[in-house]
Design a protein around this motif. Sequence first.
Motif, PDB file in Angstrom:
ATOM      1  N   LEU A 256     -18.903 -23.607  19.307  1.00  0.00           N
ATOM      2  CA  LEU A 256     -19.430 -25.036  18.673  1.00  0.00           C
ATOM      3  C   LEU A 256     -19.011 -25.102  17.376  1.00  0.00           C
ATOM      4  O   LEU A 256     -18.240 -26.322  16.967  1.00  0.00           O
ATOM      5  N   ALA A 257     -19.219 -24.382  16.737  1.00  0.00           N
ATOM      6  CA  ALA A 257     -18.862 -24.267  15.431  1.00  0.00           C
ATOM      7  C   ALA A 257     -17.093 -24.304  15.231  1.00  0.00           C
ATOM      8  O   ALA A 257     -16.540 -24.985  14.222  1.00  0.00           O
ATOM      9  N   GLY A 258     -16.704 -23.449  15.940  1.00  0.00           N
ATOM     10  CA  GLY A 258     -15.002 -23.583  16.188  1.00  0.00           C
ATOM     11  C   GLY A 258     -14.523 -24.897  16.473  1.00  0.00           C
ATOM     12  O   GLY A 258     -13.373 -25.424  15.830  1.00  0.00           O
ATOM     13  N   LEU A 259     -15.151 -25.527  17.312  1.00  0.00           N
ATOM     14  CA  LEU A 259     -14.767 -26.834  17.706  1.00  0.00           C
ATOM     15  C   LEU A 259     -15.070 -27.885  16.654  1.00  0.00           C
ATOM     16  O   LEU A 259     -14.245 -28.733  16.347  1.00  0.00           O
ATOM     17  N   THR A 260     -16.180 -27.954  15.869  1.00  0.00           N
ATOM     18  CA  THR A 260     -16.516 -28.778  14.853  1.00  0.00           C
ATOM     19  C   THR A 260     -15.452 -28.792  13.729  1.00  0.00           C
ATOM     20  O   THR A 260     -14.788 -29.434  13.114  1.00  0.00           O
ATOM     21  N   GLY A 261     -15.039 -27.225  13.360  1.00  0.00           N
ATOM     22  CA  GLY A 261     -14.149 -26.767  12.443  1.00  0.00           C
ATOM     23  C   GLY A 261     -12.642 -27.483  12.946  1.00  0.00           C
ATOM     24  O   GLY A 261     -11.998 -28.120  12.151  1.00  0.00           O
TER      25      GLY A 261
ATOM     26  N   ALA B 269     -15.154 -20.065  13.174  1.00  0.00           N
ATOM     27  CA  ALA B 269     -16.133 -19.943  14.222  1.00  0.00           C
ATOM     28  C   ALA B 269     -16.946 -18.465  13.931  1.00  0.00           C
ATOM     29  O   ALA B 269     -18.032 -18.053  14.378  1.00  0.00           O
ATOM     30  N   LEU B 270     -16.230 -17.345  13.645  1.00  0.00           N
ATOM     31  CA  LEU B 270     -16.718 -16.192  13.712  1.00  0.00           C
ATOM     32  C   LEU B 270     -17.556 -16.031  12.580  1.00  0.00           C
ATOM     33  O   LEU B 270     -18.712 -15.358  12.699  1.00  0.00           O
ATOM     34  N   VAL B 271     -17.363 -16.524  11.389  1.00  0.00           N
ATOM     35  CA  VAL B 271     -18.402 -16.692  10.193  1.00  0.00           C
ATOM     36  C   VAL B 271     -19.618 -17.463  10.523  1.00  0.00           C
ATOM     37  O   VAL B 271     -20.519 -17.276  10.047  1.00  0.00           O
ATOM     38  N   HIS B 272     -19.583 -18.217  11.659  1.00  0.00           N
ATOM     39  CA  HIS B 272     -20.839 -19.166  11.901  1.00  0.00           C
ATOM     40  C   HIS B 272     -21.507 -18.562  13.313  1.00  0.00           C
ATOM     41  O   HIS B 272     -22.163 -19.217  13.943  1.00  0.00           O
ATOM     42  N   TRP B 273     -21.038 -17.353  13.607  1.00  0.00           N
ATOM     43  CA  TRP B 273     -21.493 -16.781  15.134  1.00  0.00           C
ATOM     44  C   TRP B 273     -22.734 -16.507  15.020  1.00  0.00           C
ATOM     45  O   TRP B 273     -23.296 -15.642  14.219  1.00  0.00           O
ATOM     46  N   VAL B 274     -23.443 -17.273  15.631  1.00  0.00           N
ATOM     47  CA  VAL B 274     -25.151 -16.994  15.757  1.00  0.00           C
ATOM     48  C   VAL B 274     -25.281 -16.608  17.195  1.00  0.00           C
ATOM     49  O   VAL B 274     -25.902 -15.555  17.481  1.00  0.00           O
TER      50      VAL B 274
END
Length: 196
Positions: free
Chosen positions: A148-153, A136-141
């Motif tokens: 959403l990135a964290g949940l997807t991950g 999630a942190l590296v996809h933080w926009v």
Amino acid sequence: MPYLPTKTQFLWLATGFEGGLIVLAYGLGWLAAIDPLSAWSLDPGSLLLGLLGTLPLYLLFALSYRFPIAGMREIKEFLVSKLGPLLCRCHWTELLYLGFLAGVSEEILFRGFLQPWFEQDWGWIGGLVFSNMVFALVHWVTPLYGLLAGLTGAYLGWTLDFGGERNLVIPILIHAIYDFLAFLAVAQTYIRRQSA
């Protein structure tokens, strides 16, 4: 107008960056004695699970992309304005390449190395949670995009064990196909807006 790399430069930058993630995964894996590809098994069952596992993610993307609400509208605008000019110049085969490049490299790092590494001390749930906090942190926009990135991950981490036996091929396929379809949607939206 901001600098826009050529298509060739963009593809090389993406290849270098994503390829660097594989090098990072193997370097960290060497230090921690974890083989990031130890759970790799390419078989018909994993291919089918990877294809089927893409459907829920893509359906959610398609719904939120077509009917954006509140923070989702901001994410869509960011994707179209920042990635659209780069993706629209790519042939669909290059978008497929970019999708698989991201799927393979990011899954080798996050599900192949980080999740098993965190699992050593924190168990399966800890591995899932902590590896996807990093994801999630590296996809933080925006905060919502990070969530959403964290949940997807977390979904991708769950699919790592989906077939009853750990297999990295499943989340790689889901991630790669999902990214390819999302890249297509962003490129097409940008092209439509430019021709309107």
